[in-house]
Design a protein around this motif. Sequence first.
Motif, mmCIF file in Angstrom:
data_model
loop_
_atom_site.group_PDB
_atom_site.id
_atom_site.type_symbol
_atom_site.label_atom_id
_atom_site.label_comp_id
_atom_site.label_asym_id
_atom_site.label_seq_id
_atom_site.Cartn_x
_atom_site.Cartn_y
_atom_site.Cartn_z
ATOM 1 N N VAL A 1 10.946 -8.806 22.926
ATOM 2 C CA VAL A 1 10.506 -9.717 22.092
ATOM 3 C C VAL A 1 8.788 -9.415 21.569
ATOM 4 O O VAL A 1 8.114 -9.382 22.619
ATOM 5 N N LEU A 2 8.798 -9.341 20.434
ATOM 6 C CA LEU A 2 7.452 -8.988 19.809
ATOM 7 C C LEU A 2 6.783 -10.088 18.976
ATOM 8 O O LEU A 2 7.714 -10.733 18.282
ATOM 9 N N GLN A 3 5.514 -10.068 18.680
ATOM 10 C CA GLN A 3 5.089 -11.214 17.415
ATOM 11 C C GLN A 3 5.510 -10.266 16.255
ATOM 12 O O GLN A 3 5.308 -9.054 16.018
ATOM 13 N N ALA A 4 6.226 -10.941 15.365
ATOM 14 C CA ALA A 4 6.618 -9.998 13.977
ATOM 15 C C ALA A 4 5.342 -10.010 13.249
ATOM 16 O O ALA A 4 5.414 -8.906 12.580
ATOM 17 N N SER A 5 4.360 -10.533 13.311
ATOM 18 C CA SER A 5 3.098 -10.305 12.485
ATOM 19 C C SER A 5 2.509 -9.003 13.010
ATOM 20 O O SER A 5 1.713 -8.542 11.935
ATOM 21 N N ASN A 6 2.554 -8.485 14.135
ATOM 22 C CA ASN A 6 1.514 -7.525 14.623
ATOM 23 C C ASN A 6 2.236 -6.584 15.702
ATOM 24 O O ASN A 6 1.646 -5.760 16.132
ATOM 25 N N ARG B 1 -3.630 -8.892 8.674
ATOM 26 C CA ARG B 1 -4.168 -8.067 8.551
ATOM 27 C C ARG B 1 -3.784 -6.814 9.706
ATOM 28 O O ARG B 1 -3.701 -5.666 9.665
ATOM 29 N N GLU B 2 -3.531 -7.668 10.959
ATOM 30 C CA GLU B 2 -3.056 -6.641 11.988
ATOM 31 C C GLU B 2 -1.720 -5.991 11.774
ATOM 32 O O GLU B 2 -1.562 -4.844 12.310
ATOM 33 N N THR B 3 -1.125 -6.341 10.765
ATOM 34 C CA THR B 3 0.261 -5.887 10.474
ATOM 35 C C THR B 3 0.269 -4.242 10.066
ATOM 36 O O THR B 3 1.064 -3.572 10.634
ATOM 37 N N ILE B 4 -0.726 -4.036 9.374
ATOM 38 C CA ILE B 4 -1.049 -2.678 9.037
ATOM 39 C C ILE B 4 -1.970 -2.114 9.574
ATOM 40 O O ILE B 4 -2.563 -1.182 8.866
ATOM 41 N N SER B 5 -2.679 -2.404 10.424
ATOM 42 C CA SER B 5 -3.738 -1.966 11.077
ATOM 43 C C SER B 5 -2.989 -0.811 12.211
ATOM 44 O O SER B 5 -2.027 -0.672 12.528
ATOM 45 N N HIS B 6 -3.884 0.201 12.343
ATOM 46 C CA HIS B 6 -3.599 1.424 12.983
ATOM 47 C C HIS B 6 -4.651 2.117 13.781
ATOM 48 O O HIS B 6 -5.670 1.679 13.706
ATOM 49 N N SER C 1 0.656 -1.147 -0.021
ATOM 50 C CA SER C 1 -0.082 0.104 0.064
ATOM 51 C C SER C 1 0.906 1.217 -0.068
ATOM 52 O O SER C 1 0.291 2.381 -0.158
ATOM 53 N N GLY C 2 2.079 1.131 0.470
ATOM 54 C CA GLY C 2 2.747 2.338 0.236
ATOM 55 C C GLY C 2 2.707 3.022 1.716
ATOM 56 O O GLY C 2 3.063 4.533 1.790
ATOM 57 N N THR C 3 1.993 2.381 2.615
ATOM 58 C CA THR C 3 1.708 3.222 3.985
ATOM 59 C C THR C 3 2.755 2.943 4.874
ATOM 60 O O THR C 3 3.431 1.790 5.198
ATOM 61 N N TYR C 4 3.080 4.143 5.638
ATOM 62 C CA TYR C 4 4.132 4.284 6.462
ATOM 63 C C TYR C 4 3.622 4.578 7.982
ATOM 64 O O TYR C 4 3.040 5.636 8.226
ATOM 65 N N LEU C 5 3.752 3.432 9.101
ATOM 66 C CA LEU C 5 3.246 3.486 10.206
ATOM 67 C C LEU C 5 4.336 4.057 11.199
ATOM 68 O O LEU C 5 5.204 3.361 11.552
ATOM 69 N N LYS C 6 4.168 5.160 11.857
ATOM 70 C CA LYS C 6 5.067 5.764 12.926
ATOM 71 C C LYS C 6 4.752 5.063 14.398
ATOM 72 O O LYS C 6 3.626 5.138 14.665
#
Length: 397
Positions: free
Chosen positions: A118-123, A392-397, A73-78
Amino acid sequence: MANLRLLRSIYPYLFFFAILSTNACRKDPNVLPITPSSIGEGLDKSEYAGLYLLNEGNMGSNKASLDYLDFASGTYLKNIYPTRNHNVAMELGDVGNDIGIYGSKLFLVINASNKVEVLQASNAKRIGHIDIPNCRSLLFHGGNAYVTSFISPIQIDPDSPRGALFRIDTASLEVTGKVEVGYQPEEMATDGKSIFVANSGGYRQPHYDNTISVVDIQTFHEGEKIPVALNLHHIKRDHYDQLWVSSRGDYKEVPSSLVLLQRDKEKRFYPVDTLPIPCSNFAIKGDSLFYYAIEESPYTSDRKVSYGIVNIKSRKVVTKSFLKPHPEVNIETPYGIAIYGCTGDILITDAKGYTSSGTLYCFSSDGSFRWKVTTGDIPGHIAFLPKNLATRETISH
């Protein structure tokens, strides 16, 4: 002056206070769009879904932060850590020093907070943390994460002790081993049998370390030390089974350089060539070693930033400027570099003046500008997220 230059090299953010920046009015100042077409022909047509970028943040300000770029999507989440972890009382921590993905987990070295998150890489949701004093760099192998540690407090001290290499089981997140290495160890490389640790001795100036510690993975003992050059920092193994290591010198009489190590008849590494070029950081893609350097005079305010490519087969500098001029490009302080394996795109972070938001730049393999985006403070460390881990959680905000 020498003491100040040393501290600035190891912790440039020690010299500045955190400055809060304001964003132009938008619905969510932490969600930044990049023109999707600028990414669409390269990064999103691969095995990676996106990348995580760890921002160091100014020391003492608890401003380490994690950003995410979605390639499709080209979305950058800070600064996604607080929004993904509402139940965690604290922010990410103080000084993000390294990042890596192993299995389904995302590991973040938070140096001055003395821990590996340590985090889940997916989200990017938190799983837990491991306490490691003054931790520096990450390496993964055989189900384990290896972390270098300065051990001692963050300060110039000629009597500071030797550092250590910690072994962490990536399943249980338990520390399963610790071995003493050289003074103030930095990055690591491995051939699957040994771990090669670049020792800096940065806290002990002017008595810097000049060795690479060789740690046997099976026994987890330091077998030997290889004398190389003063104040080692970055180390990488290329596809010819050679080791490349950067030396920061003494910031005064001994200049920075790039050293090549090859194996002797007994299969032990030894230095075979020293390239008299300044090198602050580097990345290897195929037969090309891409480097950048920041040179500062110990006597004046003179400062020079340079970029180059070394052919790792011929050991020759093939170009001293791999970035093509562009009106959108104004890199003040290059601070991190990564090569996107599938396309050869070059990613460079800019820490600016170490006091406010930085910039992530993307260049095509020929050095042409592609895009840029605003990051957190002092961006420096990148990890690519495989597509099979993205949700889907990866790019949620």
